[in-house]
Design a protein around this motif. Sequence first.
Motif, mmCIF file in Angstrom:
data_model
loop_
_atom_site.group_PDB
_atom_site.id
_atom_site.type_symbol
_atom_site.label_atom_id
_atom_site.label_comp_id
_atom_site.label_asym_id
_atom_site.label_seq_id
_atom_site.Cartn_x
_atom_site.Cartn_y
_atom_site.Cartn_z
ATOM 1 N N GLY A 238 42.062 40.026 37.420
ATOM 2 C CA GLY A 238 43.232 40.530 36.697
ATOM 3 C C GLY A 238 44.527 39.799 36.967
ATOM 4 N N ILE A 239 44.628 39.124 38.098
ATOM 5 C CA ILE A 239 45.903 38.475 38.422
ATOM 6 C C ILE A 239 45.751 36.949 38.450
ATOM 7 C CG2 ILE A 239 47.756 38.286 40.140
ATOM 8 C CD1 ILE A 239 46.996 41.155 41.018
ATOM 9 N N LEU A 240 44.647 36.512 39.080
ATOM 10 C CA LEU A 240 44.473 35.068 39.205
ATOM 11 C C LEU A 240 43.640 34.469 38.061
ATOM 12 C CD1 LEU A 240 43.741 34.904 43.062
ATOM 13 C CD2 LEU A 240 45.924 34.905 41.883
ATOM 14 N N LEU B 67 48.276 47.104 32.077
ATOM 15 C CA LEU B 67 49.372 46.312 32.619
ATOM 16 C C LEU B 67 49.398 44.952 31.913
ATOM 17 C CD1 LEU B 67 48.843 47.056 36.401
ATOM 18 C CD2 LEU B 67 50.738 47.857 35.016
ATOM 19 N N GLN B 69 49.445 41.876 33.010
ATOM 20 C CA GLN B 69 48.458 40.901 33.503
ATOM 21 C C GLN B 69 47.041 41.298 33.075
ATOM 22 O OE1 GLN B 69 50.318 38.049 34.450
ATOM 23 N NE2 GLN B 69 48.840 37.845 36.082
ATOM 24 N N GLY B 168 51.354 40.915 41.524
ATOM 25 C CA GLY B 168 50.691 41.326 40.292
ATOM 26 C C GLY B 168 51.658 42.012 39.347
ATOM 27 N N ASN B 209 49.891 49.304 45.552
ATOM 28 C CA ASN B 209 49.176 48.399 44.654
ATOM 29 C C ASN B 209 49.761 48.336 43.251
ATOM 30 O OD1 ASN B 209 46.978 46.910 45.815
ATOM 31 N ND2 ASN B 209 46.094 48.874 46.372
ATOM 32 N N ARG B 331 52.154 31.739 40.801
ATOM 33 C CA ARG B 331 51.796 33.147 41.010
ATOM 34 C C ARG B 331 50.465 33.321 41.761
ATOM 35 N NH1 ARG B 331 53.381 37.336 36.349
ATOM 36 N NH2 ARG B 331 53.615 39.178 37.649
ATOM 37 N N ALA B 332 49.472 32.521 41.395
ATOM 38 C CA ALA B 332 48.160 32.655 42.035
ATOM 39 C C ALA B 332 48.270 32.379 43.531
ATOM 40 C CB ALA B 332 47.172 31.701 41.386
ATOM 41 N N THR B 335 50.095 35.195 45.305
ATOM 42 C CA THR B 335 49.279 36.407 45.413
ATOM 43 C C THR B 335 48.303 36.301 46.585
ATOM 44 O OG1 THR B 335 49.417 36.678 43.027
ATOM 45 C CG2 THR B 335 47.683 37.912 44.128
#
Lengths: 277, 344
Positions: A238-240, B67, B69, B168, B209, B331-332, B335
Amino acid sequence: MLRQGGTAFILPMMVMMVLCFLAPLGVLAVASITGPDGQVSLANYRQFLDDSFAVGVLWNTIFLGLKVVAAVTLLGVPIALMYWHAGPRWRTLILIATLLPMLTSNVVRTFAWIVILGRNGPISQSMVELGLSPRPFSLLFTETGLIMALTQIELPLLVLPIIAVLATADRRLVDAAEMLGAARWRCFLTVLLPMMTPAIFAGWVLVFASATTSFVTHSVIGGARLIYMPQFVYREVGILFQWPMAAAISFLLLVSTGAVMIALTLLARHRRLAACA
Amino acid sequence: MTLRLNRRNFVLGSTTLLAAPFIPKLARASNSIVAAAFPGTWEDAFRSIVAPIAAQSGVDVTIAPALAQDQVGRMMASAGSPPYDALLVSPGQTAMLEEAGLIEEIDPSRLENWDLLIESAKTPFGPHVTVEVNGIAYNPETVPTPSGYLDLFENPAFEGRAAWIGFGSNTATMAWVELAKLLGGGADNMQPVFDLLAEKIDWIGAIANSGNAQQTMYQQGEIDVFMASTGNVARLRSLGLPCNFAHPQSGSPAIPVAIHMTKGASNPDAVYAYMDAAISTAAQSQLAEPPTGYVPTNSEVPFTDLIREFVTPETLANAVYPDWAAINRNRAEWTAEFDRVVAL
């Protein structure tokens, strides 16, 4: 009339299994061994297993499952024994009390635990009232809180199989043991426990599988600092957006939790244990 | 009564059973679409305000919570057959969707209300429905007004009282980027933030979260401060909770929220009707009122008292618009690093 009734009746189930379980599993397996260039590669698995943080998350997930299994057993076996000793009215009450949480959504139960585990919740307030804690405290986002919530949520998965066994158990066996002079503990250890053992193992498999994959409870009660495999997979997806990696992690979760469940199942089928039932 | 089960009946029954889940889809009106909206306040508002206005044009809108993402993730997972007809996302996700070719450029002439939009709300891929202004939500009864993001790590009044979330969330990401700037880093250098987190991890009240989880914790009195939009604060107030909004001294990060049409949308005409409903004077007037208090992009809609309390034309002029290209680039990595720094 159906000539080969058995095969025809299980056909829809088999089709469903192939379409809804085996086919997606195959897709997942292929995705997990697909490298960035589309070639077959084990790079995703290597990357995960070379990362001590990721391996730590996998172990934490398995340990969490085992801790919940232990906690559920400590709470569930006495409840099942209460059922065994209770009269018809109390038996119904225990059965309803066990089943009732299952009729509520897992999400609702999890959110109820936010209130219970919070700084202003009944646990914290009771401890302060009893003088066991100098100030209110929160169990949210702690492993203790998470294990407490999962224990309550998974409890029926252990209690119900045991109750199912005890409901049909022959009470005369216990009477006979008592007449032959066995004390209560001896009765429990030599008569009741062997009868309950296969059900306990079956319950352990269910509780372990559910506790290690309960994304909502991990996420809401555990927060972002307690990281377990389901959140790890969600993050990759979902994020990466690293789906091959997410597929590899999912497969590793499946294999590792599957190994524990197979071990428990084999234990339950052990000749000596099976003979006790 | 005896049930005669022959092979024909068995096959018919089984087929009906297997087809049952698809029957509602087949029965769905041809003029219906699925539109994504952020879970919680957004979802409620779009379902109760925008969807009924779209329905006046004969369009049945099903609001699906997701959401930003997650919407991108689901779109990428099924690009050939998009799970949504319309998306609700912010510029960071728009850039990703555009790059992946998952959204359609729109024809503004199909939107009756297009000319009512302020100029900055008109984009080739769809209209902005609001500009979300972000800052710090706090409980005025328990903590002082925070002066900015760094104050939350330095002022003892906030020790153990503030909640944060990871990268996220857009709201949190903007706050982390602003904090990085204050510490000498920025959208291309998040290391100062990770160093601060490593040093002050026990100072933080909670790391949740999601934004919704933070709001739940705020309601329960578990935390007194969290990164929020003005909409989040308006929502908590509507529930009777004491909650104020603080603009960080470094500037309030602002983020437009846009509706996009997905490539391969089942019914483009219905998506246009839905977009038109969302930017209409009727919808935006209602969205500007409590409990949402969304800043309107329709020039005919005045700022309500609730909005004026949080946002003035000056605040909007001084707002910080993050560099989403840089954020998407990093971003990755952020995270992954964030998890390592905060994990217990």
